[in-house]
Enzyme design. Structure first.
Site, PDB file in Angstrom:
ATOM      1  NE  ARG A 147      -1.936   1.942   3.253  1.00 54.57           N
ATOM      2  CZ  ARG A 147      -1.806   1.825   4.747  1.00 54.57           C
ATOM      3  NH1 ARG A 147      -2.652   0.938   5.437  1.00 54.57           N
ATOM      4  NH2 ARG A 147      -1.102   2.779   5.253  1.00 54.57           N
TER       5      ARG A 147
ATOM      6  CE1 TYR B 188       0.217   2.976   9.080  1.00 52.61           C
ATOM      7  CE2 TYR B 188      -1.212   4.723  10.155  1.00 52.61           C
ATOM      8  CZ  TYR B 188      -0.942   3.794   9.209  1.00 52.61           C
ATOM      9  OH  TYR B 188      -1.915   3.807   8.024  1.00 52.61           O
TER      10      TYR B 188
ATOM     11  CG  HIS C  56      -6.671   2.544   5.829  1.00 52.07           C
ATOM     12  ND1 HIS C  56      -6.835   1.085   5.337  1.00 52.07           N
ATOM     13  CD2 HIS C  56      -7.938   2.820   6.136  1.00 52.07           C
ATOM     14  CE1 HIS C  56      -8.077   0.738   5.455  1.00 52.07           C
ATOM     15  NE2 HIS C  56      -8.838   1.567   5.970  1.00 52.07           N
TER      16      HIS C  56
HETATM   17  C1  LIG Z   1     -16.000  -5.702  10.121  1.00 53.92           C
HETATM   18  C2  LIG Z   1     -15.126  -4.224  10.391  1.00 53.92           C
HETATM   19  N1  LIG Z   1     -14.216  -3.978  11.198  1.00 53.92           N
HETATM   20  C3  LIG Z   1     -13.417  -2.848  11.304  1.00 53.92           C
HETATM   21  C4  LIG Z   1     -13.649  -2.100  10.204  1.00 53.92           C
HETATM   22  C5  LIG Z   1     -12.326  -0.899  10.291  1.00 53.92           C
HETATM   23  N2  LIG Z   1     -11.599  -1.063   9.107  1.00 53.92           N
HETATM   24  C6  LIG Z   1     -11.843  -0.453   7.910  1.00 53.92           C
HETATM   25  S1  LIG Z   1     -10.335  -1.094   6.671  1.00 53.92           S
HETATM   26  C7  LIG Z   1      -9.475  -2.162   8.052  1.00 53.92           C
HETATM   27  C8  LIG Z   1      -8.222  -2.797   7.611  1.00 53.92           C
HETATM   28  C9  LIG Z   1      -8.485  -3.644   6.530  1.00 53.92           C
HETATM   29  O1  LIG Z   1      -7.138  -4.115   6.231  1.00 53.92           O
HETATM   30  P1  LIG Z   1      -7.135  -5.252   5.103  1.00 53.92           P
HETATM   31  O2  LIG Z   1      -8.039  -6.324   5.249  1.00 53.92           O
HETATM   32  O3  LIG Z   1      -5.694  -5.621   5.011  1.00 53.92           O
HETATM   33  O4  LIG Z   1      -7.652  -4.378   3.863  1.00 53.92           O
HETATM   34  P2  LIG Z   1      -6.793  -3.010   3.173  1.00 53.92           P
HETATM   35  O5  LIG Z   1      -7.376  -1.793   3.829  1.00 53.92           O
HETATM   36  O6  LIG Z   1      -5.447  -2.948   3.624  1.00 53.92           O
HETATM   37  O7  LIG Z   1      -6.898  -3.028   1.709  1.00 53.92           O
HETATM   38  C10 LIG Z   1     -10.288  -1.859   9.151  1.00 53.92           C
HETATM   39  C11 LIG Z   1     -10.110  -2.372  10.647  1.00 53.92           C
HETATM   40  C12 LIG Z   1     -14.314  -2.248   9.285  1.00 53.92           C
HETATM   41  N3  LIG Z   1     -14.529  -1.425   8.066  1.00 53.92           N
HETATM   42  N4  LIG Z   1     -15.055  -3.520   9.218  1.00 53.92           N
END
Ligand SMILES: Cc1ncc(C[n+]2csc(CCOP(=O)(O)OP(=O)(O)O)c2C)c(N)n1
Ligand SMILES: [Mg+2]
Length: 358
Positions: free
Chosen positions: A256, A269, A260
């Site tokens: 990435r 971080y 985010h």
């Molecule tokens: C069920 C749920 N818990 C928490 C969140 C908050 N949240 C949004 S993105 C994220 C991290 C996701 O990481 P990853 O699966 O690696 O996907 P990326 O964003 O890196 O593409 C979190 C914890 C959410 N959207 N849905």
């Protein structure tokens, strides 16, 4: 002692970071037009990304999740799909959506908070973006099971992140996909981070791919910055799924390069040096180098394509910005056949407020 199970996880890379082929390339990569299409799609995604962030920063788009550096995953996977397959994406797969025929304007509308952007004119059966992490994985298995039960030669493709592989939904989806031999291909878009949680703190497993092996599903890794490799392994898995061999999981390893989302500041971080190092791996420059080495691409073509992408994105953005918002009542109109009384009252109040009544 008897060994009851053993497993291996392979990793595929066909073109290295310098744009050199390091293995025999698949037939589609012998066709310059097909390579150009992959390159064009990655550049268009990047142009969309840049504009989306600019619009958000100037108050004209909602919170936006950039795909910077991960374009090869979406493009490679979508290029491997048939139009009749169904994409069940998370929120970072604009590249795949665009390839499938979702328009730039629809993407702007969605990220601008307008659900009409989720009503895709072209890939009409593709699922809308899923923001809850991993909750779309069971849906994808349901789609695939339906294909199997109806005897249709189609597959579902479910894309989620490295962080999502820690979710129960994903474990449950993998488990039942294995049991039902559902024609679904899971793609882990491993970009190294789940907001501020690095891959190393996400799981002690050597690969995320191997989580599928526990569910009886063949799994592999691919260099997610190598669009040719991504398309190659995804095509192979999809063909197997469509012809009854069951599900597969592909962990596409990328990075990435952005925050985010626009609501995040990754410099709080994450070390800048780590980010700079990953720029040397990124997928757009990699395919460009390969094309240049092959004598298939030059500066004039690059400039013309950049201009064309920019023009397309600007036109779509202008059309999005000129779209009148939906009527205030619309938010109430598509969930219930008959609105509960409280919501009916809220609907009336919303209409009155929109009309400037007290
Ligand atoms: C069920 C749920 N818990 C928490 C969140 C908050 N949240 C949004 S993105 C994220 C991290 C996701 O990481 P990853 O699966 O690696 O996907 P990326 O964003 O890196 O593409 C979190 C914890 C959410 N959207 N849905
Ligand atoms: Mg991630």
């Amino acid at each position: 002692m008897t060994i009851l199970a053993q497993f291996t996880v392979s990793s595929t890379r066909l073109v290295d970071a310098a744009g050199k082929a390091v293995a025999a390339l698949p037939p589609f990569a012998q066709d310059p037009k097909k390579l150009e299409a992959l390159y064009r799609a990655m550049l268009l995604t990047r142009a969309f990304d840049t504009k989306a962030i600019a619009l958000q920063r100037t108050g004209r788009l909602g919170t936006y999740a950039s795909a910077l550096g991960q374009e090869a995953i979406g493009v490679g996977v979508a290029a491997a799909m048939q139009p009749s397959d169904v994409l069940v994406p998370s929120y970072r797969e604009h590249a795949a959506q665009l390839w499938r025929g979702v328009t730039l304007k629809e993407l702007f509308l969605y990220w601008g908070g307008d659900e009409r952007g989720n009503d895709f004119a072209v890939p009409h059966e593709d699922f809308p973006v899923c923001v809850p992490v991993g909750s779309h994985a069971p849906h994808a298995v349901g789609v695939a099971l339906a294909f199997r039960l109806r005897g249709e030669k189609r597959a579902a493709v479910c894309v989620f992140g490295d962080g999502a592989t820690s979710k129960g939904d994903v474990a449950e989806a993998l488990n039942m996909a294995g049991v039902w031999k559902a024609p679904v291909v899971f793609i882990v878009n491993n970009n190294g981070w789940a907001i501020s949680v690095p891959r190393a703190k996400q799981s002690a497993a050597a690969t995320l791919a191997q989580k599928a092996i526990a569910a009886g599903i063949p799994a592999e890794q691919v260099d997610g910055n190598d669009v040719i490799a991504v398309r190659f392994v995804a095509e192979r898995a999809l063909e197997r799924a469509r012809t009854g061999a069951g599900p597969a999981l592909i962990e596409a390893v990328s990075y990435r390069l952005s925050d985010h989302t626009t609501a995040d500041d990754a410099s709080r971080y994450r070390d800048d040096k780590e980010v700079s190092a990953h720029w040397a791996q990124e997928p757009v420059a990699r395919l460009r180098s390969y094309l240049v080495h092959q004598g298939l691409w030059n500066t004039a073509q690059e400039e013309a394509l950049l201009q064309e992408c920019s023009k397309q994105v600007e036109e779509a953005a202008a059309s999005y910005l000129a779209t009148p918002p939906r009527a205030a009542a619309a938010i109430f109109d598509h969930v219930y056949a008959e609105l509960p009384r409280e919501l009916a009252e809220q609907r009336e109040a919303a209409i009155a407020t929109a009309e400037g009544k007290p």
